[in-house]
Design an enzyme around this catalytic site. Structure first.
Site, PDB file in Angstrom:
ATOM      1  N   SER A  30      15.586  16.001  19.687  1.00 26.76           N
ATOM      2  CA  SER A  30      15.022  14.960  20.219  1.00 26.76           C
ATOM      3  C   SER A  30      14.115  14.007  19.071  1.00 26.76           C
ATOM      4  O   SER A  30      14.567  13.814  17.443  1.00 26.76           O
ATOM      5  CB  SER A  30      13.512  15.244  20.424  1.00 26.76           C
ATOM      6  OG  SER A  30      12.258  13.926  20.761  1.00 26.76           O
TER       7      SER A  30
ATOM      8  N   LYS B 243      13.942  10.798  23.110  1.00 23.27           N
ATOM      9  CA  LYS B 243      13.438  10.116  21.710  1.00 23.27           C
ATOM     10  C   LYS B 243      11.910  10.891  22.509  1.00 23.27           C
ATOM     11  O   LYS B 243      11.985  10.393  23.820  1.00 23.27           O
ATOM     12  CB  LYS B 243      13.633   8.653  21.917  1.00 23.27           C
ATOM     13  CG  LYS B 243      12.750   8.332  20.850  1.00 23.27           C
ATOM     14  CD  LYS B 243      12.397   8.075  20.153  1.00 23.27           C
ATOM     15  CE  LYS B 243      11.193   8.716  18.607  1.00 23.27           C
ATOM     16  NZ  LYS B 243      10.860   8.967  17.916  1.00 23.27           N
TER      17      LYS B 243
ATOM     18  N   SER C 144       9.275   8.786   9.020  1.00 19.67           N
ATOM     19  CA  SER C 144       7.865   8.853   9.548  1.00 19.67           C
ATOM     20  C   SER C 144       7.967   7.601  10.771  1.00 19.67           C
ATOM     21  O   SER C 144       8.185   6.124  10.306  1.00 19.67           O
ATOM     22  CB  SER C 144       7.209   8.283   8.918  1.00 19.67           C
ATOM     23  OG  SER C 144       6.916   6.836   7.961  1.00 19.67           O
TER      24      SER C 144
ATOM     25  N   LEU D   3       6.929   7.980  16.910  1.00 16.60           N
ATOM     26  CA  LEU D   3       7.347   8.429  17.483  1.00 16.60           C
ATOM     27  C   LEU D   3       7.070   6.904  18.279  1.00 16.60           C
ATOM     28  O   LEU D   3       6.729   6.102  19.407  1.00 16.60           O
ATOM     29  CB  LEU D   3       5.575   8.915  18.489  1.00 16.60           C
ATOM     30  CG  LEU D   3       5.959  10.153  18.747  1.00 16.60           C
ATOM     31  CD1 LEU D   3       4.650  10.649  19.305  1.00 16.60           C
ATOM     32  CD2 LEU D   3       7.438  10.794  18.701  1.00 16.60           C
TER      33      LEU D   3
ATOM     34  N   ASN E 121      11.677  14.752  25.894  1.00 12.87           N
ATOM     35  CA  ASN E 121      10.361  15.302  24.863  1.00 12.87           C
ATOM     36  C   ASN E 121       9.829  13.984  25.220  1.00 12.87           C
ATOM     37  O   ASN E 121       9.407  13.068  24.871  1.00 12.87           O
ATOM     38  CB  ASN E 121      11.622  14.822  23.849  1.00 12.87           C
ATOM     39  CG  ASN E 121      10.276  15.464  22.470  1.00 12.87           C
ATOM     40  OD1 ASN E 121       9.567  14.754  22.117  1.00 12.87           O
ATOM     41  ND2 ASN E 121      10.574  16.388  21.625  1.00 12.87           N
TER      42      ASN E 121
ATOM     43  N   CYS F 159       5.034  16.555  16.112  1.00 12.58           N
ATOM     44  CA  CYS F 159       5.485  15.703  15.588  1.00 12.58           C
ATOM     45  C   CYS F 159       3.920  15.316  14.639  1.00 12.58           C
ATOM     46  O   CYS F 159       3.141  15.486  14.880  1.00 12.58           O
ATOM     47  CB  CYS F 159       5.074  14.685  16.712  1.00 12.58           C
ATOM     48  SG  CYS F 159       5.785  13.008  15.755  1.00 12.58           S
TER      49      CYS F 159
HETATM   50  C1  FMN Z   1      14.153  10.430  12.781  1.00 14.28           C
HETATM   51  C2  FMN Z   1      13.579  11.434  13.108  1.00 14.28           C
HETATM   52  C3  FMN Z   1      13.005  10.959  14.316  1.00 14.28           C
HETATM   53  C4  FMN Z   1      12.344  12.439  15.434  1.00 14.28           C
HETATM   54  N1  FMN Z   1      12.054  12.320  16.308  1.00 14.28           N
HETATM   55  C5  FMN Z   1      11.136  13.480  16.943  1.00 14.28           C
HETATM   56  C6  FMN Z   1      11.304  12.950  18.351  1.00 14.28           C
HETATM   57  O1  FMN Z   1      10.191  11.760  18.497  1.00 14.28           O
HETATM   58  N2  FMN Z   1      10.148  14.432  19.170  1.00 14.28           N
HETATM   59  C7  FMN Z   1      10.422  15.652  18.262  1.00 14.28           C
HETATM   60  O2  FMN Z   1      10.156  16.302  19.005  1.00 14.28           O
HETATM   61  N3  FMN Z   1      11.751  15.592  17.130  1.00 14.28           N
HETATM   62  C8  FMN Z   1      11.788  14.315  16.401  1.00 14.28           C
HETATM   63  N4  FMN Z   1      12.320  14.587  15.690  1.00 14.28           N
HETATM   64  C9  FMN Z   1      13.248  15.953  14.902  1.00 14.28           C
HETATM   65  C10 FMN Z   1      13.558  16.498  14.886  1.00 14.28           C
HETATM   66  O3  FMN Z   1      14.368  16.758  16.700  1.00 14.28           O
HETATM   67  C11 FMN Z   1      13.713  18.421  14.381  1.00 14.28           C
HETATM   68  O4  FMN Z   1      13.473  19.124  15.228  1.00 14.28           O
HETATM   69  C12 FMN Z   1      14.506  17.760  12.571  1.00 14.28           C
HETATM   70  O5  FMN Z   1      14.822  17.230  12.680  1.00 14.28           O
HETATM   71  C13 FMN Z   1      14.210  19.071  12.701  1.00 14.28           C
HETATM   72  O6  FMN Z   1      16.006  19.389  12.575  1.00 14.28           O
HETATM   73  P1  FMN Z   1      16.896  18.774  11.411  1.00 14.28           P
HETATM   74  O7  FMN Z   1      17.159  19.540  10.204  1.00 14.28           O
HETATM   75  O8  FMN Z   1      19.158  19.432  12.062  1.00 14.28           O
HETATM   76  O9  FMN Z   1      16.933  17.426  11.722  1.00 14.28           O
HETATM   77  C14 FMN Z   1      12.809  13.589  14.894  1.00 14.28           C
HETATM   78  C15 FMN Z   1      13.175  13.461  13.042  1.00 14.28           C
HETATM   79  C16 FMN Z   1      14.062  12.559  12.853  1.00 14.28           C
HETATM   80  C17 FMN Z   1      14.573  12.617  11.375  1.00 14.28           C
END
Ligand code: FMN
Ligand code: FAD
Ligand code: FAD
Ligand code: FMN
Ligand code: FES
Ligand code: FES
Lengths: 231, 300, 300, 231
Positions: free
Chosen positions: C20, C42, C67, C70, C96, C126
């Protein structure tokens, strides 16, 4: 690779190693330990094999580049006098034995055995010859010298001597095999172990002693009496 | 500007300490130890410990995992063999102690009531031991009880080293404050693990603790969260590699900093951090630590 | 070998999902979305959200801080504008959702009861919102209550996305299981912050969430800790950049994986991870996912 | 720097950018966005200033190196027809305006103004001349052309035209100054913002609209009507 550093070159003893920051970037973070293969004048010679990213980056250095080196580190190897010394190197393990042999040759009777998977993996044979020593060769595929593990000719040589000492460097299986084969002859070996600091402050390089406890390889080693440790 | 900082009964010449476990006992590099604020020793336990099986260290982008498992000679041999050596050092010496029960903590401070020991850092945060360590540090109640018990046993400076693993450090920092600590240190390593190609644990100790540059954003978060809500000082630790990193921790509210993993890469790192920090202060004509400490919140 | 995996009522063609927030709504790269197990959208909230002030992203050795806060069009515009577009995708679509109260979570699932929505991922983790988000995910009680309430409102596949911030994910995973979740996803980003040279917060949202390669050792630890103690599957997430990373998560006990930050670097990363994972399985003649999933524990 | 990629070169439009992985290592992790400065045949030209580690690594590339590039990204700039267009570049901001001017020049009346701190910071002046356009120069220190901010000659030029349009690229203060000075003339500007993905999937590149909400700069930009956004 040659490193020019007069103070280093004057002080480094056989058995010691350098700990090298292969990149000015934070990744890879840790230094990479490399043994001193030889010293000529103000230059320290390193011989290493590219096995991962660290050594790959190190190999990219060109003549004239400046490298961030910590050393000499570790305890110098024992230089036995008036003894029959069998030097046994496997693969790139021949490297630190070159410098060691240069020292040993002055005060003991030295025979050198070098093993490798095949002819092309053999290193430094000419350099040993330049010391006036004719190394006995063994290759796993028989492409040069004895066809089989280097530990066998070593075993035969050991049997012919009175109170011989073996000094070895090579892959762990070779060292294990060697200690078992020549038992109870003392085998001093260069041990490789993942290191943190290389200077004795992090306790990441423990080597288990047979009668309990760990020693710090970067302090008490890297050359240790293999009969006393667990490999 | 005066760089001195007082915590508990101890006056440190400057705010940079060598972190526990990453500088041995300071004896290899007295020239570094004597020029920084002080050193925190490798963690000491009542009984000698062999530590974890090998390998004990793993590298990944941005940091390392270690599982040394508190290898140390135990308090008696420390007293006999290391303490006399420590007399050679001129800097402040904080002994990091790790008990597996409240009684053990008391035994440790009682057994180390020597002049050369300037203070204690209670390790309630080691992730590499089965009992004690981080399990104590995850319980605000235990943190308070242990701190209280140790406080009763010693007048020396008392730092409680806390974890960010699975617990809000604000809760445990408050507990340490309640228990009578002179300062808290944030943070110890984060839980982590790595596998080899066959899917087995890479580290002999199976899991380890994350440290190094990648720990900084998290550690900084913890320090900011805790610092403004405490009456006792916070010592910042986690991923400090440069003077600028140290300034970040001070800005976030730390009164002092500890340099850990950086010392593995360069044994003089803590001194280099202090020198860069000092230079920065001179260049920016800082008059008082108070101008920097906690400035982030004030500028928000 | 069959690569299909069933979680709840949803059959995924393979075990790799786009995480997400790091793949938008999958519409930019349908060629990627349709060849991986599925996408997680997202995060969607009841009301539209503008998100955090700028900048929203910061880089450090081994990872990034974000940051985004959302930012999303809210459930109504999502339904009107994005959902119809999603019909073009052939892959599984998990939405999500992030509520700021139990009622909002119910409003979200009620408002998204469409065939194209294969399931929901409850974002209880989040770090970039003031209420809800990670504050829910830090309370096992809230996790259970929210999961239960949502479970009553929908038969669709229900994944609960948990945090490793200041709470033991085993506790919250157990709570999600208790509440009727079909799976848990571990982990969302870790708390973090960065300062600029003047000591001010670098990110517009002040603090952010850590993701990327450096998160992997911690995420892997969380997955191993939780997986063997659950009856429902664990979806691993955190720092997966390569097929080998994915295999590590499966070895540690994850049934599926999510690829996040890697997609920012390369929008095809999730597909590349799946292809490398598939290749590895063929090369190692893996007969069944069960041979890999959780093998670390079995080999210990 | 020139990138040879026929498909890219055929498709990329003025205003678009490339997102470049400057290192095959995980650090720096994110790509770096660089605007297209020009296209010649199968080659795409990039002009960039080294400001940090990413651009430093990028600058180390030598002819023949392969770079990992994502693009063309972003929305092409509007190519207005039969209008009076004032092009205004500050520092390295001149780069993407070169390619834009090449297009605009075919269908509108274009005047180009280039500013910089001093003479040596001015770039691409000769390249604009090759288009048959004589750019007006301004430098902060007066070492070439008008002594003062480039926005002043632009302001004077704007006043002479009927329904002019300004297209600008440069440091944020220049853009802010420009919008205020020429108000209410529309100013289309290249905006720089920290980006995550560059392809619209991460929402890290938000740019605040004056009437509320954020747009994704990598999608709706990088060239946007500056009058409508908060810089
Ligand atoms: C730019 C960005 C936006 C994110 N937005 C969400 C979100 O809207 N909802 C959510 O559950 N996780 C969100 N995440 C978390 C990711 O889904 C993931 O759990 C987290 O980045 C760890 O995995 P990674 O190291 O592969 O990125 C976001 C991460 C990033 C980097
Ligand atoms: C005292 C000592 C002397 C050495 N001398 C030589 C020498 O003269 N020539 C030579 O070719 N090699 C030598 N080695 C081995 C060499 O240090 C490793 O091959 C090298 O560190 C591998 O790093 P890498 O990044 O290329 O591989 P990677 O696989 O990326 O290594 C990752 C991590 O593992 C560690 N590591 C991997 N293999 C070893 C190993 N065998 N020993 C210690 N750490 C390891 C690295 O320090 C690093 O932290 C020596 C090792 C030690 C301990
Ligand atoms: C659409 C677009 C087009 C651009 N075109 C050009 C160009 O043609 N020529 C040129 O010289 N520069 C251009 N830039 C700016 C260029 O991307 C930055 O200078 C570069 O990313 C800095 O990276 P660094 O690692 O050298 O610096 P660092 O200081 O190390 O950067 C650290 C981080 O900040 C980000 N960052 C820093 N400054 C900027 C910035 N101004 N804009 C966006 N991200 C930034 C980087 O992506 C990175 O994540 C453009 C930026 C954008 C958004
Ligand atoms: C090899 C190693 C050993 C450590 N041993 C201890 C210890 O004995 N006691 C302790 O409280 N912390 C110990 N730590 C934690 C550090 O003191 C420090 O809190 C942590 O590494 C984070 O800081 P850094 O990122 O600067 O290393 C150790 C860390 C490392 C890397
Ligand atoms: S490597 Fe640090 S003590 Fe030996
Ligand atoms: S940079 Fe990711 S959406 Fe624009």
């Amino acid at each position: 690779m040659w490193i020019e550093q007069p103070i280093l070159a004057t002080h480094v003893k056989p058995g010691q190693f350098l700990n090298i920051k292969v990149s000015s970037e934070p990744d890879p973070l840790l230094r990479r330990p490399i043994s001193v293969a030889d010293v000529t004048g103000e230059k320290v010679r390193l011989v290493f094999r590219v096995v991962g990213r660290g050594t790959e980056l190190l190999s990219r250095n060109r003549a004239g580049d400046i490298v961030d080196v910590l050393g000499p580190l570790g305890k110098p190897a024992m230089i036995f006098r008036n003894r029959d010394i069998i030097v046994c190197g496997g693969g790139v393990g021949a490297a630190p034995l070159l410098y060691l042999t240069r020292y040993l040759d002055k005060c003991s009777r030295v025979e050198v055995f070098l093993g490798a998977r095949n002819r092309s993996q053999l290193i430094l044979v000419a350099d040993f010859r330049k010391l006036g020593i004719k190394p006995e060769i063994a290759t796993d595929d028989g492409s040069m010298g004895w066809h089989g593990p280097v530990t066998e000719p070593v075993f035969r040589a050991v049997q012919k001597k009175k109170r011989p000492i073996v000094m070895a460097c090579g892959p762990k299986p070779m060292l294990v095999d060697l200690v078992a084969k020549v038992d109870p002859v003392p085998v001093w070996g260069f041990v490789e172990q993942r290191m943190g600091c290389g200077v004795g402050i992090c306790y990441c390089c423990g080597l288990r002693r047979k009668n309990g406890g760990y020693i710090r390889l970067c302090q008490e080693g890297p050359v240790v009496l293999l009969n006393e440790v667990e490999l | 500007m005066k760089y001195r900082i007082k915590i508990g009964r101890t006056v440190f010449a400057n705010p940079v300490l060598a972190a526990s476990g990453t500088f041995g006992f300071g004896l290899k590099f007295p020239g570094v130890a004597n020029r920084i604020g002080g050193i925190v020793t490798k963690g000491i336990t009542v009984e000698p410990r062999e530590g974890s099986p090998l390998p004990r260290i793993y590298e990944f982008p941005g940091g390392i995992l270690n599982s040394v498992g508190l290898e140390n000679p135990g308090v008696r041999r420390f007293r006999k063999e290391i303490l006399p050596e420590l007399r050679r050092l001129k800097c402040r010496v904080i002994v990091n102690i790790a008990g597996f029960s409240i009684d053990e903590f008391i035994e440790l401070v009682d057994g180390l009531d020597y002049k050369r020991v300037d203070g204690f850092e209670l390790n309630l945060s080691c992730p590499n031991v089965k009992n004690g360590g981080v399990t104590f540090g995850q319980s605000p109640r235990m943190v308070e009880r242990i701190t209280k018990a140790v406080r009763k046993s010693t007048n020396k400076t008392l730092i409680v080293k806390l974890t960010g693993n699975f617990i809000d450090p604000l809760k445990t920092a408050k507990a340490a404050e309640q228990g009578g600590a002179d300062a808290v240190c944030l943070i110890n390593t984060l839980f982590g693990m790595a596998l080899d190609e066959s899917g087995r644990h890479f580290l002999g100790g199976r899991t380890g603790g994350i440290s190094g540059p990648c720990l900084k954003p998290f550690a900084l978060f913890c320090v900011e969260r805790v610092a403004s809500k405490m009456t006792i000082p916070v010592i910042g630790c986690g991923g400090i590699m440069s003077g600028m990193d140290a300034i970040d921790f001070l800005s976030a509210g730390a009164t002092m900093v500890q340099v850990g993993t950086a010392s593995l890469v360069n044994p003089k790192a803590s001194l280099a951090v202090w020198q860069a920090l000092g230079d920065w202060c001179r260049r920016h004509e800082v008059k008082d630590w108070e101008d920097i400490v906690g400035r982030t919140k004030r500028q928000d």
